[in-house]
Design an enzyme around this catalytic site. Structure first.
Site, PDB file in Angstrom:
ATOM      1  CB  SER A   1      -0.938   0.013   1.215  1.00  0.00           C
ATOM      2  OG  SER A   1      -0.185   0.055   2.415  1.00  0.00           O
TER       3      SER A   1
ATOM      4  NE  ARG B   1      -5.008 -14.668  -0.998  1.00  0.00           N
ATOM      5  CZ  ARG B   1      -4.481 -15.880  -0.950  1.00  0.00           C
ATOM      6  NH1 ARG B   1      -4.864 -16.718  -0.020  1.00  0.00           N
ATOM      7  NH2 ARG B   1      -3.568 -16.247  -1.832  1.00  0.00           N
TER       8      ARG B   1
ATOM      9  CG  PHE C   1      15.257  -1.667  -6.943  1.00  0.00           C
ATOM     10  CD1 PHE C   1      15.596  -2.956  -7.310  1.00  0.00           C
ATOM     11  CD2 PHE C   1      15.126  -1.374  -5.605  1.00  0.00           C
ATOM     12  CE1 PHE C   1      15.795  -3.937  -6.354  1.00  0.00           C
ATOM     13  CE2 PHE C   1      15.323  -2.346  -4.636  1.00  0.00           C
ATOM     14  CZ  PHE C   1      15.661  -3.632  -5.014  1.00  0.00           C
TER      15      PHE C   1
ATOM     16  CG  HIS D   1      15.978  13.018  -3.409  1.00  0.00           C
ATOM     17  ND1 HIS D   1      17.351  12.905  -3.387  1.00  0.00           N
ATOM     18  CD2 HIS D   1      15.520  11.863  -3.977  1.00  0.00           C
ATOM     19  CE1 HIS D   1      17.713  11.744  -3.909  1.00  0.00           C
ATOM     20  NE2 HIS D   1      16.627  11.097  -4.273  1.00  0.00           N
TER      21      HIS D   1
ATOM     22  CE  LYS E   1      16.345  10.824  -0.039  1.00  0.00           C
ATOM     23  NZ  LYS E   1      15.659   9.548   0.254  1.00  0.00           N
TER      24      LYS E   1
END
Length: 264
Positions: free
Chosen positions: A13, A56, A122, A151, A155
């Site tokens: 979430s 779920r 990533f 940023h 942050k």
């Protein structure tokens, strides 16, 4: 692996979790079998994700058949995900940061039994940037290096985990440890720069997704290596690339750079 990778997402979430959910449903490489959130986050996850009929949004009640867990939760959620991976042999891909020494040690020991890939960032582009910086630092040992990152204004940590990872790569390129070379602040009259140090500068403002620049500076010339993120989905895409690569991988500690190397 000829069949789809059976995937579980921990922290489903959160911003990264929701980005993963929206990408993986159209990715034929994966079968999403669990979307795990804390109890208080379950309602938010269902409201934010458009297709929950097959999901779920709960805990780890059923862990049978999971091949890979992607975790973007928090230290506590990572601990639960690691429990599942150790019990089932599933590979773990995690971008959770802010871990204490006990969890760092636990991950190190777990990598003797399962495949674990950890990354502060990533983005596949950042993985390439990291490799280029390591090579440049090794090739130009007498040049100064500074890392500048920017940023959004929400942050909380500084420098960013990615900036620190770049610093570690630069130091490793010179056979050194970042802890011995890093300079995190300059103000007043700090005097001339000490040779070999690696400096950091931080910008916070607006809605900047993430920008990182490495300056390698010599006499009369400099090299600028940089990466600018304009869409958060790049991080989710990179995590899915890592998960596809990690399915069935041998135990050990892997990096996003290993994923890039396999594509070359």
């Amino acid at each position: 692996m000829t069949r789809p990778v059976r995937l579980a997402i921990s922290g489903a979430s959160g911003r990264m979790g929701l980005a993963l959910l929206n990408l993986v449903r159209d990715d034929e490489r994966f079968e999403l079998v669990r979307a795990v959130v804390s109890a208080q986050s379950a309602r938010l996850g269902k409201a934010a994700y458009n297709d929950v009929s097959a999901l779920r949004f709960t805990g780890w009640e059923d862990t049978a058949g999971i091949d890979v867990v992607i975790d973007f939760s928090g230290p506590e959620g990572l601990g639960a995900a690691l429990d599942v991976c150790e019990a089932t042999g599933a590979a773990l891909v995690t971008g959770t940061t802010g871990l204490d020494a006990a969890m760092e040690e636990r991950l190190s020991h777990a990598a003797e039994r399962i495949a674990i890939l950890r990354a502060a960032n990533f983005s596949l582009g950042v993985a390439v940037l990291t490799r280029l910086l390591r090579e440049a630092a090794a090739a130009l040992p007498g040049w100064d290096i500074d890392i500048v990152e920017a940023h959004h204004n929400r942050k909380e940590d500084a420098p960013s985990g990615t900036a620190l990872a770049l610093g570690h790569a630069a130091a490793a390129g010179r056979g050194a440890c970042l802890d011995d070379l890093a300079v995190y602040a300059r103000e007043g009259r700090p005097g001339a720069r000490e040779a070999g140090t690696i400096g950091f500068a931080v910008v916070r403002g607006g809605d900047i997704v993430g920008e990182h620049q490495a300056l390698i500076m010599g006499q009369g010339e400099r090299i600028e290596l940089g990466h600018r993120a304009t869409d958060r989905s790049i991080f989710a895409r990179g995590a899915l690339e890592a998960a596809a690569w990690m399915a069935g991988r041998a135990p050990g500690t892997w990096t996003i750079e290993d994923v890039i190397a396999a594509k070359v």
